[in-house]
Design a protein around this motif. Structure first.
Motif, PDB file in Angstrom:
ATOM      1  N   LEU A   1      33.149  49.864 -45.522  1.00  0.00           N
ATOM      2  CA  LEU A   1      33.970  50.874 -46.126  1.00  0.00           C
ATOM      3  C   LEU A   1      32.915  52.014 -46.722  1.00  0.00           C
ATOM      4  O   LEU A   1      32.360  51.474 -47.716  1.00  0.00           O
ATOM      5  CB  LEU A   1      35.093  50.665 -47.260  1.00  0.00           C
ATOM      6  N   ILE A   2      32.867  53.103 -46.216  1.00  0.00           N
ATOM      7  CA  ILE A   2      31.878  54.168 -46.676  1.00  0.00           C
ATOM      8  C   ILE A   2      32.448  55.184 -47.357  1.00  0.00           C
ATOM      9  O   ILE A   2      33.443  55.986 -46.950  1.00  0.00           O
ATOM     10  CB  ILE A   2      31.293  54.787 -45.579  1.00  0.00           C
ATOM     11  N   ALA A   3      32.072  55.131 -48.792  1.00  0.00           N
ATOM     12  CA  ALA A   3      33.015  56.249 -49.468  1.00  0.00           C
ATOM     13  C   ALA A   3      32.175  57.523 -49.835  1.00  0.00           C
ATOM     14  O   ALA A   3      30.960  57.350 -49.710  1.00  0.00           O
ATOM     15  CB  ALA A   3      33.392  55.640 -50.818  1.00  0.00           C
ATOM     16  N   PRO A   4      32.833  58.650 -49.813  1.00  0.00           N
ATOM     17  CA  PRO A   4      32.071  59.799 -50.247  1.00  0.00           C
ATOM     18  C   PRO A   4      31.498  60.093 -51.548  1.00  0.00           C
ATOM     19  O   PRO A   4      31.890  61.176 -52.248  1.00  0.00           O
ATOM     20  CB  PRO A   4      32.937  60.955 -49.840  1.00  0.00           C
ATOM     21  N   THR A   5      30.697  59.123 -51.952  1.00  0.00           N
ATOM     22  CA  THR A   5      30.185  58.885 -53.348  1.00  0.00           C
ATOM     23  C   THR A   5      28.675  58.738 -53.272  1.00  0.00           C
ATOM     24  O   THR A   5      28.223  58.025 -52.507  1.00  0.00           O
ATOM     25  CB  THR A   5      30.903  57.825 -54.146  1.00  0.00           C
TER      26      THR A   5
ATOM     27  N   THR B   1      39.680  57.713 -43.176  1.00  0.00           N
ATOM     28  CA  THR B   1      41.087  57.498 -44.084  1.00  0.00           C
ATOM     29  C   THR B   1      41.500  58.597 -44.682  1.00  0.00           C
ATOM     30  O   THR B   1      40.769  59.661 -44.674  1.00  0.00           O
ATOM     31  CB  THR B   1      40.936  56.299 -44.901  1.00  0.00           C
TER      32      THR B   1
ATOM     33  N   THR C   1      41.763  59.492 -47.608  1.00  0.00           N
ATOM     34  CA  THR C   1      40.918  59.305 -49.031  1.00  0.00           C
ATOM     35  C   THR C   1      39.666  59.841 -48.738  1.00  0.00           C
ATOM     36  O   THR C   1      38.831  60.242 -49.615  1.00  0.00           O
ATOM     37  CB  THR C   1      41.126  58.346 -49.517  1.00  0.00           C
ATOM     38  N   GLY C   2      39.196  60.001 -47.208  1.00  0.00           N
ATOM     39  CA  GLY C   2      37.617  60.411 -47.106  1.00  0.00           C
ATOM     40  C   GLY C   2      36.865  59.254 -46.961  1.00  0.00           C
ATOM     41  O   GLY C   2      35.663  59.381 -46.572  1.00  0.00           O
ATOM     42  N   VAL C   3      37.174  58.055 -47.111  1.00  0.00           N
ATOM     43  CA  VAL C   3      36.732  56.775 -46.757  1.00  0.00           C
ATOM     44  C   VAL C   3      36.536  56.683 -45.272  1.00  0.00           C
ATOM     45  O   VAL C   3      37.622  56.736 -44.538  1.00  0.00           O
ATOM     46  CB  VAL C   3      37.343  55.723 -47.440  1.00  0.00           C
TER      47      VAL C   3
END
Length: 96
Positions: A55-59, A84, A86-88
């Motif tokens: 799961l790659i989060a935009p953080t 997703t 949410t941007g993940v």
């Protein structure tokens, strides 16, 4: 320390060293190990992971403990990527 019965449905607690237990079980089953980074790295070092679901989060972060630090990944190929709402991004990688 974990004890039986586990709260997660369809879960089994493996006693002792996880590496030989997982090596034996994966001959007949598809396994999804849940646990710590250290436990996963131990399985990775013993060539017991065939697929990674990340799961790659935009953080953006600059420090922290890295999952693949010091691990030879070999030939990983991206076999799926799902964004997703949410941007993940859910990315699936398989070995060679």
């Amino acid at each position: 320390m974990l004890t039986e019965p586990l709260s997660r449905q369809n879960s089994t607690l493996l006693p002792g060293d996880a590496v030989p237990a997982v090596a034996e079980l994966r001959r007949d089953l598809d396994l999804v190990p849940l646990g710590s980074r250290d436990r996963l790295q131990s399985l990775m070092r013993h060539d017991l992971v065939d697929e990674y679901l990340l799961l790659i989060a935009p953080t953006v972060v600059g420090t922290g403990r890295r999952l693949f630090d010091g691990i030879e990944l070999g030939d990983l190929r991206l076999v799926g990527a799902t964004p997703t709402s949410t941007g993940v991004i859910i990315a699936t990688y398989q070995r060679g």
